[in-house]
Write a protein that holds these residues in place. Structure first.
Motif, PDB file in Angstrom:
ATOM      1  N   ASP A  48       0.818  -1.218   0.000  1.00 48.01           N
ATOM      2  CA  ASP A  48       0.000   0.000   0.000  1.00 48.01           C
ATOM      3  C   ASP A  48       0.851   1.267   0.000  1.00 48.01           C
ATOM      4  N   GLY A  49       2.183   1.100   0.023  1.00 50.17           N
ATOM      5  CA  GLY A  49       3.071   2.253   0.061  1.00 50.17           C
ATOM      6  C   GLY A  49       3.274   2.815   1.461  1.00 50.17           C
ATOM      7  N   ASP A  50       2.920   2.021   2.481  1.00 48.39           N
ATOM      8  CA  ASP A  50       3.108   2.446   3.872  1.00 48.39           C
ATOM      9  C   ASP A  50       4.389   1.826   4.432  1.00 48.39           C
ATOM     10  N   TYR A  51       5.054   2.566   5.301  1.00 51.19           N
ATOM     11  CA  TYR A  51       6.191   2.000   6.012  1.00 51.19           C
ATOM     12  C   TYR A  51       5.683   1.101   7.124  1.00 51.19           C
ATOM     13  N   VAL A  52       6.248  -0.101   7.201  1.00 50.31           N
ATOM     14  CA  VAL A  52       5.921  -1.077   8.235  1.00 50.31           C
ATOM     15  C   VAL A  52       7.228  -1.698   8.725  1.00 50.31           C
ATOM     16  N   VAL A  53       7.177  -2.403   9.868  1.00 54.06           N
ATOM     17  CA  VAL A  53       8.397  -3.022  10.391  1.00 54.06           C
ATOM     18  C   VAL A  53       8.876  -4.111   9.443  1.00 54.06           C
ATOM     19  N   LYS A  54      10.199  -4.284   9.407  1.00 50.66           N
ATOM     20  CA  LYS A  54      10.816  -5.274   8.513  1.00 50.66           C
ATOM     21  C   LYS A  54      10.514  -6.697   8.949  1.00 50.66           C
ATOM     22  N   SER A  55      10.363  -6.910  10.251  1.00 44.79           N
ATOM     23  CA  SER A  55      10.229  -8.280  10.735  1.00 44.79           C
ATOM     24  C   SER A  55       9.217  -8.360  11.870  1.00 44.79           C
ATOM     25  N   SER A  56       8.728  -9.568  12.073  1.00 44.40           N
ATOM     26  CA  SER A  56       7.853  -9.858  13.211  1.00 44.40           C
ATOM     27  C   SER A  56       8.581 -10.853  14.092  1.00 44.40           C
ATOM     28  N   PRO A  57       8.499 -10.710  15.385  1.00 46.22           N
ATOM     29  CA  PRO A  57       7.830  -9.621  16.104  1.00 46.22           C
ATOM     30  C   PRO A  57       8.539  -8.285  15.886  1.00 46.22           C
ATOM     31  N   CYS A  58       7.861  -7.235  16.246  1.00 44.58           N
ATOM     32  CA  CYS A  58       8.404  -5.886  16.124  1.00 44.58           C
ATOM     33  C   CYS A  58       9.769  -5.808  16.828  1.00 44.58           C
ATOM     34  N   ALA A  59      10.717  -5.150  16.189  1.00 41.13           N
ATOM     35  CA  ALA A  59      12.069  -5.015  16.750  1.00 41.13           C
ATOM     36  C   ALA A  59      12.070  -4.290  18.092  1.00 41.13           C
ATOM     37  N   PHE A  60      11.017  -3.541  18.395  1.00 41.82           N
ATOM     38  CA  PHE A  60      10.967  -2.752  19.623  1.00 41.82           C
ATOM     39  C   PHE A  60      10.260  -3.482  20.762  1.00 41.82           C
ATOM     40  N   LEU A  61       9.775  -4.702  20.494  1.00 40.98           N
ATOM     41  CA  LEU A  61       9.094  -5.498  21.514  1.00 40.98           C
ATOM     42  C   LEU A  61      10.115  -6.320  22.278  1.00 40.98           C
ATOM     43  N   GLY A  62      10.124  -6.159  23.599  1.00 40.81           N
ATOM     44  CA  GLY A  62      11.043  -6.922  24.442  1.00 40.81           C
ATOM     45  C   GLY A  62      10.484  -8.285  24.800  1.00 40.81           C
ATOM     46  N   ALA A  63      11.324  -9.144  25.346  1.00 43.26           N
ATOM     47  CA  ALA A  63      10.908 -10.490  25.768  1.00 43.26           C
ATOM     48  C   ALA A  63       9.813 -10.419  26.833  1.00 43.26           C
ATOM     49  N   ASP A  64       9.757  -9.301  27.551  1.00 46.31           N
ATOM     50  CA  ASP A  64       8.747  -9.109  28.593  1.00 46.31           C
ATOM     51  C   ASP A  64       7.458  -8.481  28.046  1.00 46.31           C
ATOM     52  N   ASN A  65       7.369  -8.363  26.720  1.00 46.55           N
ATOM     53  CA  ASN A  65       6.234  -7.747  26.014  1.00 46.55           C
ATOM     54  C   ASN A  65       6.122  -6.243  26.221  1.00 46.55           C
ATOM     55  N   TYR A  66       7.148  -5.625  26.772  1.00 43.30           N
ATOM     56  CA  TYR A  66       7.183  -4.163  26.869  1.00 43.30           C
ATOM     57  C   TYR A  66       7.770  -3.596  25.585  1.00 43.30           C
TER      58      TYR A  66
END
Length: 160
Positions: free
Chosen positions: A92-110
Protein backbone atom coordinates in the motif's frame (compact mmCIF):
# COMPACT_ATOMS: atom_id res chain seq x y z
CA UNK A 1 -25.81 -7.18 30.28
CA UNK A 2 -24.14 -10.51 30.89
CA UNK A 3 -20.45 -11.13 31.29
CA UNK A 4 -18.32 -12.04 28.30
CA UNK A 5 -16.62 -15.40 28.80
CA UNK A 6 -13.03 -14.91 27.66
CA UNK A 7 -12.15 -18.63 27.77
CA UNK A 8 -11.14 -19.86 24.31
CA UNK A 9 -11.98 -16.41 22.91
CA UNK A 10 -9.94 -16.89 19.71
CA UNK A 11 -11.98 -19.88 18.57
CA UNK A 12 -15.23 -18.15 19.54
CA UNK A 13 -14.19 -15.02 17.65
CA UNK A 14 -13.38 -17.07 14.53
CA UNK A 15 -16.71 -18.90 14.80
CA UNK A 16 -18.58 -15.59 15.06
CA UNK A 17 -16.70 -13.63 12.35
CA UNK A 18 -19.67 -13.79 9.96
CA UNK A 19 -22.03 -12.59 12.73
CA UNK A 20 -19.65 -9.71 13.53
CA UNK A 21 -19.53 -8.69 9.87
CA UNK A 22 -23.32 -8.71 9.59
CA UNK A 23 -23.73 -6.86 12.89
CA UNK A 24 -21.25 -4.12 11.91
CA UNK A 25 -23.06 -3.59 8.60
CA UNK A 26 -26.40 -3.06 10.38
CA UNK A 27 -25.23 -1.31 13.56
CA UNK A 28 -26.81 1.97 14.68
CA UNK A 29 -23.60 3.99 14.34
CA UNK A 30 -24.58 6.82 16.72
CA UNK A 31 -25.72 4.41 19.42
CA UNK A 32 -22.55 2.34 19.11
CA UNK A 33 -20.23 5.37 19.18
CA UNK A 34 -21.79 6.45 22.49
CA UNK A 35 -21.11 3.00 23.98
CA UNK A 36 -17.51 2.62 22.81
CA UNK A 37 -15.64 4.66 25.44
CA UNK A 38 -17.15 2.70 28.35
CA UNK A 39 -16.77 -0.66 26.59
CA UNK A 40 -13.16 0.18 25.72
CA UNK A 41 -12.46 0.91 29.41
CA UNK A 42 -14.22 -2.26 30.50
CA UNK A 43 -12.28 -4.35 27.96
CA UNK A 44 -8.96 -3.12 29.29
CA UNK A 45 -9.99 -3.89 32.86
CA UNK A 46 -10.16 -7.52 31.67
CA UNK A 47 -7.35 -7.66 29.10
CA UNK A 48 -3.69 -7.12 29.94
CA UNK A 49 -1.80 -6.27 26.75
CA UNK A 50 1.48 -7.28 28.38
CA UNK A 51 0.22 -10.86 28.68
CA UNK A 52 -0.68 -10.97 24.98
CA UNK A 53 1.21 -8.58 22.67
CA UNK A 54 -0.16 -10.52 19.66
CA UNK A 55 -0.40 -7.24 17.76
CA UNK A 56 3.32 -6.55 18.18
CA UNK A 57 4.28 -10.17 17.56
CA UNK A 58 2.35 -10.67 14.34
CA UNK A 59 1.43 -7.36 12.72
CA UNK A 60 2.91 -3.99 11.97
CA UNK A 61 1.52 -0.53 12.42
CA UNK A 62 1.95 2.02 9.67
CA UNK A 63 4.84 4.35 10.42
CA UNK A 64 3.69 7.73 9.15
CA UNK A 65 6.06 10.66 8.58
CA UNK A 66 5.47 12.22 12.04
CA UNK A 67 6.08 8.81 13.65
CA UNK A 68 9.32 8.34 11.74
CA UNK A 69 10.53 11.84 12.70
CA UNK A 70 9.64 11.36 16.39
CA UNK A 71 11.05 7.84 16.75
CA UNK A 72 14.26 8.47 14.81
CA UNK A 73 14.91 11.56 16.96
CA UNK A 74 14.26 9.50 20.09
CA UNK A 75 16.69 6.81 18.87
CA UNK A 76 19.21 9.47 17.79
CA UNK A 77 19.20 8.20 14.22
CA UNK A 78 18.79 10.07 10.97
CA UNK A 79 15.38 9.34 9.50
CA UNK A 80 16.98 7.53 6.57
CA UNK A 81 19.00 5.35 8.99
CA UNK A 82 15.89 4.51 11.00
CA UNK A 83 13.99 3.57 7.82
CA UNK A 84 16.89 1.48 6.47
CA UNK A 85 17.37 -0.35 9.76
CA UNK A 86 13.77 -1.02 10.80
CA UNK A 87 11.23 -0.41 8.02
CA UNK A 88 10.03 -1.62 4.63
CA UNK A 89 7.41 -0.25 2.26
CA UNK A 90 4.35 -2.50 2.00
CA UNK A 91 2.13 -3.02 -1.03
CA UNK A 92 0.00 0.00 0.00
CA UNK A 93 3.07 2.25 0.06
CA UNK A 94 3.11 2.45 3.87
CA UNK A 95 6.19 2.00 6.01
CA UNK A 96 5.92 -1.08 8.24
CA UNK A 97 8.40 -3.02 10.39
CA UNK A 98 10.82 -5.27 8.51
CA UNK A 99 10.23 -8.28 10.73
CA UNK A 100 7.85 -9.86 13.21
CA UNK A 101 7.83 -9.62 16.10
CA UNK A 102 8.40 -5.89 16.12
CA UNK A 103 12.07 -5.01 16.75
CA UNK A 104 10.97 -2.75 19.62
CA UNK A 105 9.09 -5.50 21.51
CA UNK A 106 11.04 -6.92 24.44
CA UNK A 107 10.91 -10.49 25.77
CA UNK A 108 8.75 -9.11 28.59
CA UNK A 109 6.23 -7.75 26.01
CA UNK A 110 7.18 -4.16 26.87
CA UNK A 111 7.80 -1.73 24.01
CA UNK A 112 11.20 -0.05 24.08
CA UNK A 113 9.79 3.03 22.29
CA UNK A 114 6.41 3.09 24.06
CA UNK A 115 6.51 6.82 24.85
CA UNK A 116 7.12 7.68 21.18
CA UNK A 117 5.37 4.71 19.53
CA UNK A 118 3.58 5.12 16.18
CA UNK A 119 0.09 6.61 16.28
CA UNK A 120 -1.32 3.30 15.00
CA UNK A 121 0.08 1.61 18.13
CA UNK A 122 -1.25 4.33 20.38
CA UNK A 123 -4.73 4.04 18.86
CA UNK A 124 -4.84 0.25 18.57
CA UNK A 125 -7.21 -1.65 18.77
CA UNK A 126 -9.55 1.22 17.81
CA UNK A 127 -12.23 0.02 20.24
CA UNK A 128 -12.97 3.59 21.30
CA UNK A 129 -13.08 5.04 17.76
CA UNK A 130 -15.40 5.06 14.78
CA UNK A 131 -12.77 2.95 12.96
CA UNK A 132 -14.51 -0.02 14.60
CA UNK A 133 -17.51 0.57 12.32
CA UNK A 134 -15.99 2.50 9.41
CA UNK A 135 -13.35 -0.11 8.60
CA UNK A 136 -15.03 -3.47 9.17
CA UNK A 137 -12.21 -5.44 7.52
CA UNK A 138 -9.75 -4.06 10.07
CA UNK A 139 -12.15 -4.75 12.94
CA UNK A 140 -12.70 -8.34 11.83
CA UNK A 141 -8.96 -8.93 11.44
CA UNK A 142 -8.30 -7.36 14.85
CA UNK A 143 -11.03 -9.51 16.46
CA UNK A 144 -9.12 -12.59 15.32
CA UNK A 145 -6.06 -11.79 17.44
CA UNK A 146 -6.99 -9.11 20.00
CA UNK A 147 -9.07 -10.17 22.99
CA UNK A 148 -10.15 -6.55 23.62
CA UNK A 149 -11.81 -6.34 20.19
CA UNK A 150 -13.54 -9.67 20.81
CA UNK A 151 -14.79 -8.41 24.19
CA UNK A 152 -16.13 -5.11 22.78
CA UNK A 153 -17.89 -6.80 19.85
CA UNK A 154 -19.49 -9.35 22.15
CA UNK A 155 -20.73 -6.60 24.48
CA UNK A 156 -22.11 -4.60 21.56
CA UNK A 157 -23.95 -7.63 20.18
CA UNK A 158 -25.43 -8.38 23.64
CA UNK A 159 -26.62 -4.76 23.93
CA UNK A 160 -28.62 -4.67 20.72
Amino acid sequence: MSEVNMDNWQKKSADRAKLYKQWIARADKNKVLKQLPDLHEEAFEKVDCLECAACCKNYSPRFKTPDIKRISKHLRLRESEFIDKYLNLDTDGDYVVKSSPCAFLGADNYCSIYEVRPSDCYRFPYTDEDVLLKRPQITLKNASFCPAVYFVLEKLIQAK
